[in-house]
Scaffold this active site. Structure first.
Site, PDB file in Angstrom:
ATOM      1  N   ASP A  53       8.069   8.672  -6.681  1.00 63.28           N
ATOM      2  CA  ASP A  53       8.362   8.477  -5.268  1.00 63.28           C
ATOM      3  C   ASP A  53       9.861   8.657  -5.043  1.00 63.28           C
ATOM      4  O   ASP A  53      10.491   9.495  -5.691  1.00 63.28           O
ATOM      5  CB  ASP A  53       7.908   7.075  -4.834  1.00 63.28           C
ATOM      6  CG  ASP A  53       7.423   7.040  -3.391  1.00 63.28           C
ATOM      7  OD1 ASP A  53       8.287   7.157  -2.495  1.00 63.28           O
ATOM      8  OD2 ASP A  53       6.223   6.876  -3.153  1.00 63.28           O
TER       9      ASP A  53
ATOM     10  N   HIS B 292      10.814   4.025   1.130  1.00 63.16           N
ATOM     11  CA  HIS B 292       9.449   4.461   0.851  1.00 63.16           C
ATOM     12  C   HIS B 292       8.977   4.074  -0.546  1.00 63.16           C
ATOM     13  O   HIS B 292       7.901   3.473  -0.722  1.00 63.16           O
ATOM     14  CB  HIS B 292       9.356   5.977   1.059  1.00 63.16           C
ATOM     15  CG  HIS B 292       7.970   6.524   1.041  1.00 63.16           C
ATOM     16  ND1 HIS B 292       7.328   6.867  -0.126  1.00 63.16           N
ATOM     17  CD2 HIS B 292       7.097   6.805   2.048  1.00 63.16           C
ATOM     18  CE1 HIS B 292       6.126   7.337   0.163  1.00 63.16           C
ATOM     19  NE2 HIS B 292       5.962   7.313   1.480  1.00 63.16           N
TER      20      HIS B 292
ATOM     21  N   SER C 145       0.701   6.981   2.298  1.00 64.77           N
ATOM     22  CA  SER C 145       1.540   6.366   1.268  1.00 64.77           C
ATOM     23  C   SER C 145       1.275   4.879   1.127  1.00 64.77           C
ATOM     24  O   SER C 145       1.634   4.277   0.125  1.00 64.77           O
ATOM     25  CB  SER C 145       3.017   6.573   1.607  1.00 64.77           C
ATOM     26  OG  SER C 145       3.341   7.940   1.636  1.00 64.77           O
TER      27      SER C 145
END
Length: 519
Positions: A90, A153, A452
């Protein structure tokens, strides 16, 4: 991107240009290199070359969700859960988050072969490994040249899969509760492959190469691309295949291109492809006009306005000093109205209202019926968001990519679904709540929606199963999750079918923008 069969690289040494980007050799054989068309054709004709494909870019695709799935904090856990290693590909991680404290953790399991690759990030007994990959060596001012996460994220996804229990977590009081991952005793290995310019194939393959050799147990990849690829041109398919050969299951997001059919991009049969569904929590934000009429929209609004403000059409108030025009001042992510000096914004459209988003200023999102009743030039105020129940759950959310499988039609994808709407998890304090520059709200935990968010839920469930059955193959774990999932509700919206199950491992609409302006 070149993959070949022979471990003997001398065959290629005299033919590979000097501009080598990445060399994959720990778990499979290949390299990333800059080539002219002539060089590419020459190499493609050599014995031992399996295939060559271009280096393209991927995109980045809570408190309540685990309870909703049937996983209470008191669920039975395996004694070896702390030996499970979850590899997260990620944007990196924010290691100082309470979700990654190693208090009470023993040293990493003896099988671990990874490393912590940076001077500005410290691994511990929870985050036992951290690497970063940038094949072209080009960094922007927004990038932190280390595994440290700046945009939030990667921190969010890692904590959702395997974060610690953190009591009283919330976003300004919204979604308050205990934030936790599915396997809070498991270890986390971080592989930063995404940057401000995206997530390249070269980076992703390098991360797979290392994660396999580092001996992670599960790989989680909440990234995607716009269109599906043939298997030999897909870095995800290649990496996940080699992971599978080494006994490692890869969990991946289906994509955010719904509700159109055949939009799923993760379709290989040797990985888990996860769709997004809802939980029973929903967020509502009210708009009150000066005549006291009130309309309820959806958003995650933590900024309650303190007065009535005049409403104008967003396209009539661009920040011309900053080079904006009437189009940018009505941008749906809120940066245009924010730049123009608005205190709030009202979006109206005929699209789905099954997900709420944060914007950089006070905002709500109305349907066209209510939106048409908000005329220009009255006054209005926007209240702070409140929580409510969604009685129709669970169902596949509109943005989730759908099947059928556009590459291999006789293989059904996605495999199953998990919560991906309004999920609270850890966040990087360097990134504003809305992800929009100029927004001054910075938090430790944030609410997000998207593929996600649901991918790490299934990653955590797969890790949970692995902790009880460490010798099970990736296929066995995938089968266990799919055959014990419970079916979703029947089709709720025309064109959005729910033919897949929610797994727990236990048993384009045009927007119209109105702005609330300063007096």
């Amino acid at each position: 991107m070149i993959l070949y069969t022979s471990k003997e690289t001398s065959l290629f040494n005299s033919n590979v240009p000097t501009c080598l980007l990445c060399n994959y050799k720990r778990s499979f054989n290949g390299f990333a290199v800059k080539l002219t068309d002539e060089e590419r054709e020459k190499l493609a004709g050599m014995d031992g070359v399996v295939f060559i494909f271009p280096n393209e870019k991927f995109q980045l695709e809570t408190t309540r969700s685990w309870d909703f799935m049937g996983f209470s904090q008191e669920v039975t856990r395996a004694a070896i859960e702390s030996n499970i290693i979850v590899g997260v590909l990620d944007t990196g991680i924010w290691p100082e988050s309470d979700s990654f404290s190693d208090q009470g953790f023993r040293p990493p399991p003896s099988k671990w072969k990874g490393t912590c690759q940076s001077s500005n990030i410290t691994c511990n007994n929870k985050i036992i490994g951290a690497r970063y990959y940038k094949s072209d060596g080009s960094f922007s001012e927004e990038d932190i040249v280390s595994p440290r996460n700046s945009n939030g994220h990667g921190t969010h996804t890692a904590s959702r899969a395997a974060g610690n229990l953190v009591a009283m977590a919330s976003l300004y009081g919204l979604a308050q509760g205990t934030a936790r991952g599915r396997v809070p005793s498991a270890r986390i290995a971080v592989y930063k492959v995404c940057w401000s310019d995206g997530c390249s194939d070269a980076n992703i393959l390098a991360a797979f190469d290392d994660a396999i050799a580092d001996v992670v147990d599960i790989i989680s990849l909440s990234l995607g691309y716009r269109f599906p690829r043939r298997y030999f041109n897909d870095s995800f398919a290649i990496g996940a295949f080699h992971a599978m050969k080494n006994g490692i299951l890869t969990s991946a997001s289906a994509g955010n291109a719904g509700p159109n059919l055949a939009t799923i991009t993760k379709v290989v049969p040797w990985s888990l492809s996860v769709a997004a569904s809802t939980i029973d929590r929903k967020f509502f934000t009210k708009l009150q006009l000066g005549n006291n009429n009130t309309y309820e929209g959806v958003s995650i609004n933590t900024i309650a306005l303190d007065d009535m403000y005049p409403i104008i059409y967003g396209g009539d108030a661009p920040n011309t000093a900053a080079g904006s025009n009437g189009s940018s001042s009505r941008s749906v992510n809120g940066d245009g109205p924010l730049s123009a000096g608005a205190v709030g914004m009202v979006l109206q459209d005929e699209g789905f209202k099954d997900v709420a988003y944060s914007l950089p200023l006070s905002a709500t999102h109305l349907d066209l019926t209510d939106g048409s009743r908000v005329s220009i030039n009255p006054t209005a105020t926007i209240f702070k968001t409140t929580e409510g129940k969604d009685a129709l759950v669970p169902y596949v959310v509109s943005f989730s990519s759908r099947g059928p499988n556009p590459i291999t039609s006789d293989i059904l994808k996605p495999d199953l679904t998990a919560p991906g709407v309004n999920i609270l998890a850890a966040w990087s304090p360097l990134s504003p709540v809305s992800g929009v520059k100029g927004n001054k709200r910075f938090v430790q935990y944030n609410l997000l929606s998207g593929t996600s968010m649901y991918c790490p839920h299934v990653t955590g469930v797969a890790a949970y199963v692995k902790s009880f059955h460490p010798m099970w193959s990736p296929a066995a774990i995938r089968s266990a999750l799919m055959t014990t999932a419970f079916p979703l509700r029947p089709c709720l919206v025309s064109g959005i079918g729910n033919g897949i199950g929610l797994g727990n491992g236990i048993g384009s609409a045009q927007f119209h923008i109105l702005c609330l302006a300063h007096r």
